[in-house]
Design an enzyme around this catalytic site. Sequence first.
Site, short mmCIF file in Angstrom:
data_model
loop_
_atom_site.label_atom_id
_atom_site.label_comp_id
_atom_site.label_asym_id
_atom_site.label_seq_id
_atom_site.Cartn_x
_atom_site.Cartn_y
_atom_site.Cartn_z
N GLY A 223 41.24 32.96 48.08
CA GLY A 223 41.22 33.40 46.69
C GLY A 223 42.09 34.62 46.49
O GLY A 223 42.90 34.96 47.36
N ASN A 224 41.93 35.26 45.37
CA ASN A 224 42.70 36.47 45.09
C ASN A 224 41.81 37.45 44.32
O ASN A 224 40.70 37.10 43.92
CB ASN A 224 43.97 36.13 44.29
#
Length: 432
Positions: A223-224
């Site tokens: 993810g980020n």
Amino acid sequence: MTDAASGSTVRRPRVVLGVAGGIAAYKAVEVLRQLTETGHDVRVVPTASALRFVGEPTWSALSGHPVATDVWTDAAEVAHVRLGREADLVLIAPATADLLARAATGRSDDLLTATLLTARCPVVFAPAMHTEMWEHPATRANVATLRARGCVVIDPAVGRLTGADSGAGRLPEPAEIASLARAVLARGGDGLAAGPAPDLAGRRIVISAGGTREHLDPVRFLGNSSSGRQGQALARAAIARGGDVVVVAANVALPDVAGARTVRLVSTEQLRAAVHAEAAQADVVIMAAAVADFRPVARATYKIKKTDGDPEPVALVRNPDVLAELVAARRPGQVLVGFAAETGGPGVDVLDLGREKLARKGSDLLVVNQVGDGLGFEVDHNAAVVLGADGSETMIERTSKDLLAHRVLDLVVTRLAVRDGPDAGVAVGTRR
Ligand code: CTP
């Protein structure tokens, strides 16, 4: 200008908080508190029936001002004229069906409705009532009248109502109503009287926010760190300008934006399906979400254990480019906006990367922001350069995400206006 109460040389924004007689009046206490804590000078104008839910001492103690409901109290002051003329914003939360009806027909049978007739600033209604009352043709007609007149009437939230029932009609979270009020005020800066028109009225705007996650197993993901704050600020700004807003929120841990419909999801594939479904009726799509470019080829059904053996390299497959797909499927007149968060690199200019990306994606606008050094993700301030497909470059200096959102929407509105030209044949989205 000096504000007498605070001694500050900056005039505090003046908000008239109108409170109508519904059970959600108790939530308006928190709206009041949030606004006073952020430096707003709030005059509370409850209706007589609102006082049956929350009494006068609560409003006057928390606002620091006397409170009246009728035009006869301190008649020499002509309160309704002064309140209306001096306000930078009139916010009515909760607005009951009765209050909407009285406002729509221009009644002035108490201090709040009389103030509405003298106000020349932006007016925002946050309705709260039972679903049947909200959906009744009489209420729909009153809401349409008020919107046509330039007021912002937000859609209520869907959820638990007074009794055990639930549905559309719930007052949004007080903190979000206060944030919306700030977004309305942010647009105008000083001198809001006769404030800017809600130039997105009747427009449907879809905004993706947050960051997608691609799961390796039920508990781990790629993810980020996109928080969704910029996307949410865009949604709030669009609501403040009268838009009909859908937020496609990927892993956003923040509450729903007041007045927007929020679709919550996790992965790129889910975001892609939701954005395409919503874009089919949208005038504007803003892709503010950080979309994962790759996902694992396989997702383990059960948590991967250390005892499963030495780790294998994770095999990845490319995700579709949602923005590029939107460009390919664009409706006539639809305005498409991308975001590019870039760090640059040795000898690599952020703007050069942005220009190349705009050409590759084909959107109308690309908002390029440099991330790192306290800018971008998980902060409340941002700076950007907005690149236009027409070759324009608009610099937005470091500012609040609220103001940056309005600057981006200014550019969107300009492009919508061009496409609305006499022969454009634009189909404008209809409000839910
Ligand atoms: N975007 C998208 N679908 C993807 C990746 C990105 O719709 N699979 C959108 C983002 O929402 C954003 C814009 O494209 O509006 C730019 O995203 P960004 O991640 O900066 O661009 P990429 O094309 O992924 O390029 P790179 O990551 O290599 O810089």
